[in-house]
Write a protein that holds these residues in place. Sequence first.
Motif, short mmCIF file in Angstrom:
data_model
loop_
_atom_site.label_atom_id
_atom_site.label_comp_id
_atom_site.label_asym_id
_atom_site.label_seq_id
_atom_site.Cartn_x
_atom_site.Cartn_y
_atom_site.Cartn_z
N THR A 112 -14.01 4.12 -1.98
CA THR A 112 -12.76 3.22 -2.14
C THR A 112 -11.74 4.09 -2.43
OG1 THR A 112 -13.68 4.00 -4.83
CG2 THR A 112 -14.54 1.87 -3.97
N VAL A 113 -11.81 4.85 -2.46
CA VAL A 113 -10.10 6.14 -2.76
C VAL A 113 -9.69 6.27 -1.39
CG1 VAL A 113 -9.45 8.99 -2.91
CG2 VAL A 113 -10.21 7.47 -4.95
N VAL A 114 -10.51 6.06 -0.17
CA VAL A 114 -9.97 6.08 0.74
C VAL A 114 -9.74 4.71 1.25
CG1 VAL A 114 -10.91 5.88 3.64
CG2 VAL A 114 -12.40 7.60 1.68
N MET A 115 -10.25 4.13 1.43
CA MET A 115 -9.28 2.09 1.20
C MET A 115 -8.30 1.82 0.68
SD MET A 115 -11.24 0.62 3.10
CE MET A 115 -11.31 -1.33 3.39
N THR A 116 -8.28 2.33 -1.19
CA THR A 116 -7.27 2.31 -1.68
C THR A 116 -5.76 3.38 -1.24
OG1 THR A 116 -7.38 3.95 -3.38
CG2 THR A 116 -7.99 1.63 -3.95
N CYS A 117 -5.65 4.48 -0.17
CA CYS A 117 -5.63 5.55 0.25
C CYS A 117 -4.28 4.55 1.46
CB CYS A 117 -5.79 7.00 0.88
SG CYS A 117 -5.11 7.44 1.85
N ILE A 118 -5.44 3.83 2.05
CA ILE A 118 -4.58 3.09 3.25
C ILE A 118 -4.69 2.15 3.56
CG2 ILE A 118 -5.94 1.98 5.84
CD1 ILE A 118 -8.70 3.74 5.39
N ALA A 119 -5.09 1.41 2.10
CA ALA A 119 -4.08 -0.48 1.77
C ALA A 119 -2.98 0.34 1.68
CB ALA A 119 -5.33 -0.72 1.10
N ALA A 120 -2.89 1.15 1.02
CA ALA A 120 -1.60 2.30 0.50
C ALA A 120 -0.55 2.32 0.98
CB ALA A 120 -1.10 3.15 -0.09
N HIS A 121 -0.33 2.07 2.60
CA HIS A 121 0.32 2.28 4.22
C HIS A 121 -0.39 1.09 4.94
CE1 HIS A 121 1.00 6.37 2.65
NE2 HIS A 121 -0.33 6.64 2.44
N PRO A 122 -0.19 -0.20 4.28
CA PRO A 122 -0.39 -1.00 5.71
C PRO A 122 0.37 -0.96 6.59
CG PRO A 122 0.80 -2.00 3.40
CD PRO A 122 0.28 -0.23 3.48
N ALA A 123 1.57 -0.88 7.14
CA ALA A 123 1.80 -0.77 8.99
C ALA A 123 1.71 -0.21 9.24
CB ALA A 123 3.25 -0.63 8.03
N GLU A 124 0.74 1.57 8.54
CA GLU A 124 0.34 2.46 9.74
C GLU A 124 -0.50 2.35 10.02
OE1 GLU A 124 1.61 6.18 7.32
OE2 GLU A 124 3.87 4.38 5.83
N VAL A 125 -0.88 3.78 11.01
CA VAL A 125 -2.16 3.94 11.56
C VAL A 125 -2.26 5.52 10.78
CG1 VAL A 125 -3.31 4.35 13.14
CG2 VAL A 125 -2.31 2.39 13.39
N LEU A 126 -3.25 5.46 9.76
CA LEU A 126 -3.29 6.97 9.88
C LEU A 126 -4.31 8.00 10.15
CD1 LEU A 126 -3.54 5.96 5.87
CD2 LEU A 126 -1.40 6.99 7.02
N SER A 127 -4.14 9.15 10.26
CA SER A 127 -5.17 9.83 11.08
C SER A 127 -6.40 10.30 9.85
CB SER A 127 -4.69 11.70 11.70
OG SER A 127 -4.19 12.03 10.60
N THR A 128 -7.17 10.79 10.13
CA THR A 128 -8.28 11.22 9.49
C THR A 128 -8.16 12.48 8.84
OG1 THR A 128 -10.03 10.50 10.74
CG2 THR A 128 -10.80 12.34 8.62
N VAL A 129 -6.91 12.87 9.34
CA VAL A 129 -6.35 14.52 9.08
C VAL A 129 -5.33 14.35 7.66
CG1 VAL A 129 -5.15 16.83 8.42
CG2 VAL A 129 -6.85 15.97 10.16
N GLN A 130 -4.65 12.39 7.78
CA GLN A 130 -3.74 12.40 6.17
C GLN A 130 -4.59 12.15 5.48
OE1 GLN A 130 -2.04 9.86 9.73
NE2 GLN A 130 0.31 10.63 9.31
#
Length: 152
Positions: A12-30
Amino acid sequence: MLRVSRLTDYATVVMTCIAAHPAEVLSTVQIADETRLELPTVSKLLKALGHAALVESFRGVNGGYRLARPASEISLAEIVEALEGPIGMTECSVAEGQCDRESQCGVRGSWQRINSVLDNALRAVSLAEMLKPLAPGRKIAVTVKTGEATTE
């Protein structure tokens, strides 16, 4: 004590992190840096979330992950199921034939009703709602008859 696993919590933490950047593709490191989780853990979670079609992955120099659907269309139940499997308080509340005592059990129906309430409550909370901090004094209430979750 009834609780989700640590990995499900981290998902859920990972998903909220990704959701906080809806227009971006985030790397695993980010994602690992932003969530302060170990890189192998994040990689493992992203693999499971990808198999559940909750995130999309992109290869290459600018590769990474983004949500497969808008955060408002992803329920907390989907994230839990991606890591834990079907939501069930007891074996018999998930599927029939899992218990030798099923035919003479006097509490099976009650457990199924409780399971339904929990399932409905988790489905009523979207990933978008998980992004919103819960203000002090504000509570989440669940209507037991319907399993509907509301905030006060």
